[in-house]
Design a protein around this motif. Structure first.
Motif: not given
Length: 442
Positions: A54-74
Motif C-alpha cells: 500500500y502507498l500510505d497517503f494517510s501517514s497513519q494518523l497524520v504522524n509519520t512525517n519522516i516515513g516508515h522505518q527511517h534508519p537513522r531514527v531506528v
C-alpha cells in the motif's frame, strides 16, 4: 514494489484472529470490526503478510512525517536502549536536553523551555493547566471544528461530536471558527468570513466573561476537522482579542507541526504568536510516543517562583527523546521540510486541483504542504456531503487499488509523509482519479 520482508510463519489470518480475540479498539463498536493487517513498512509504503503493498497517503494518523522505518531514527532508538532505557523525569538526561534544544531552535523566538508529555492529548491537558495557573482563571475557549485529544479536559476542549459522551471536565466553552466553504456566518468571501468569525468570538468572550477565561485553544490549521486553512488575518485577530482581555493563546500544532505544511510549524504561515505551542506526532513520527508543550519566556518566568502542579512518569522518556533528536536531525540534513513544501505545494496541490476540475463529486480541495483535503459532495450546488456509506465504499476501493487513505466524514485527507516523491504523488493521484471517476459515474 519495494523489498518487503515477509515472515512466512505468520499469516494475515492469524494476526487478524489474534486481534479480534484480544484487542479492544478505540472509537469503535467492537463487534463489527475487521482491521487491516499490516506487517511492515518502509518510506511511504506498507505491506501485509501476503505481500500486498500500500502507498500510505494517510501517514497513519497524520504522524509519520519522516516515513516508515527511517534508519537513522531506528538506529538512535536502538543505541539509546543500549545506554539507558528509562529514567525518572526529575533527573537531567542528555537525550532529553538535546531534544528540547532542537525543538526550541525550530520554534519562533521568545520560547524558552519544553515540557515533555506522552502524546498530544496530555500535552493539551498540561498547556491548559499552565494557562489556568498563570492567569488564575478557569475557562478555556476552543472551536467547534477541532480535535485536541481523548483525555479528560482535551476531549471536552474538542469541538467535534465525540466530546458529547465524554463531557466530564469543567470550564469549557466553544465558538465557531471560520470555514468559508460551509460558513456559519453567511459570508461571501474570505474577508467577510474572517471579520464575522472574529466578531462572533468577541461576543462569546463577552458573554462568557473575559475575566473568567484563561486561554483560547486553537489548532493553527484544524486537521481532523477538515484541513481548514484560516483566512488571512484570523489568527492575528484572535491574538489581538486575547491581548485585549488578558487571555492567553495556545496553538495546537500536534497534527500540523514539524514539516506537515512545508514549514517547521504551521503558525509560520501566519502572523500570530501564541503563548504556548502544543506538539506531538511529527516531532518523531510516532516512532515512540511523545508530545509536549513549548513554553514562552513570559510563562517560564512565572513558574520560576510558582509551583507547576503537573507531571508524568514518562515525561521525556529517553527512547522517545532519542527518536526526536534523530528525527529532527534527519529532517534538517535531508531537506524533508523543504520537500514537503516543494512536492506538496507543487505537484500534489496542482494534481488535487485538477481532480476537483475533473470530478463533480469533489466540492473543494484545500491545503498546504502535504496537508490537504478533498471535500466530496453529492451535489456541488447545494454542497451536500457525500453519504457515509458511499464514503466507505470509496475508501474500500482506494485500498483495493493499493492506496491507504485517511477518510473523515465526507472528506479524503491527502496527507502522505513529508518524504513523498513526485513519482509517488503521481501514483497516488492516478489511483484517486480512477476511483473518483468510478464513483462519479456511478
Amino acid at each position: 514494489m519495494t523489498d518487503t520482508i515477509i515472515n512466512e510463519d505468520v499469516s494475515n489470518e492469524y494476526v487478524h484472529q489474534l486481534d479480534r480475540q484480544h484487542v479492544f479498539h478505540s472509537w469503535s463498536t467492537q463487534g463489527n470490526l475487521s482491521p487491516m493487517v499490516i506487517a511492515g513498512g518502509k518510506g511511504c509504503r506498507l505491506w501485509d503478510y501476503a505481500g500486498k503493498e500500500y502507498l500510505d497517503f494517510s501517514s497513519q494518523l497524520v504522524n509519520t512525517n519522516i516515513g516508515h522505518q527511517h534508519p537513522r531514527v531506528v538506529a538512535a532508538i536502538q543505541a539509546q536502549a543500549e545506554t539507558l532505557t528509562t529514567v525518572a523525569p526529575a533527573h537531567a538526561n542528555l537525550a532529553r536536553g538535546e531534544a528540547a534544544r532542537r525543538i526550541l531552535e525550530r520554534a519562533p523566538s521568545g520560547f524558552g523551555k519544553v515540557f515533555f508529555t506522552n502524546a498530544g492529548a496530555d500535552a493539551n491537558e498540561n498547556a491548559m493547566r499552565m494557562a489556568r495557573s498563570v492567569t488564575g482563571r478557569d475557562k478555556i475557549l476552543s472551536a467547534y471544528r477541532s480535535y485536541h485529544g481523548n483525555t479528560g479536559a482535551a476531549i471536552v476542549a474538542t469541538g467535534d461530536p465525540r466530546r458529547v459522551p465524554n463531557e466530564f471536565a469543567r470550564g469549557h466553552a466553544h465558538f465557531f471558527n471560520p470555514f468559508l466553504y460551509r460558513s456559519d456566518f453567511w459570508a461571501g468571501n474570505e474577508e467577510e468570513e474572517c471579520q464575522r468569525a472574529l466578531q462572533h468570538l468577541k461576543r462569546v468572550i463577552e458573554c462568557e466573561g473575559p475575566s473568567a477565561i484563561a486561554a483560547i485553544l486553537l489548532e493553527s490549521i484544524p486537521g481532523t476537522a477538515g484541513v481548514l486553512i484560516p483566512p488571512r488575518g484570523y489568527l492575528e485577530g484572535v491574538r489581538q482579542l486575547a491581548d485585549q482581555y488578558g487571555i492567553l493563546v495556545i496553538f495546537d500544532e500536534v497534527m500540523a507541526g514539524f514539516g506537515r505544511t512545508g514549514r517547521w510549524f504551521a503558525l509560520e504561515h501566519f502572523g500570530a504568536r501564541p503563548d504556548l505551542i502544543v506538539f506531538a506526532k511529527g516531532v518523531n513520527s510516532g516512532y515512540v510516543p511523545a508530545g509536549g508543550v513549548i513554553i514562552s519566556d513570559e510563562i517560564c518566568r512565572h513558574f520560576d517562583d510558582h509551583m507547576f502542579f503537573g507531571g508524568l512518569t514518562y515525561s521525556g522518556h529517553p527512547l522517545a527523546m532519542a527518536s526526536i533528536v534523530a528525527t529532527l536531525d534527519a529532517m534538517r540534513d535531508e531537506g524533508i521540510v523543504e520537500n514537503a513544501d516543494r512536492v506538496g505545494n507543487g505537484p500534489l496541490a496542482a494534481g488535487l486541483q485538477q481532480l476537483a476540475k475533473d470530478h463533480a463529486i469533489v466540492g473543494e480541495t484545500r491545503g498546504l504542504g502535504v496537508f490537504h483535503a478533498l471535500e466530496l459532495v453529492s451535489d456541488r450546488n447545494t454542497r451536500t456531503p457525500l453519504p457515509a456509506a458511499r464514503m466507505g465504499a470509496i475508501k474500500n476501493a482506494l485500498i483495493a487499488k493499493g492506496l491507504l487513505p485517511f477518510v473523515v466524514e465526507n472528506r479524503i485527507h491527502v496527507v502522505p509523509p513529508c518524504i513523498v516523491s513526485e513519482a509517488e504523488v503521481t501514483e497516488g493521484l492516478t489511483i484517486l482519479d480512477a476511483v473518483l471517476g468510478e464513483f462519479a459515474a456511478g
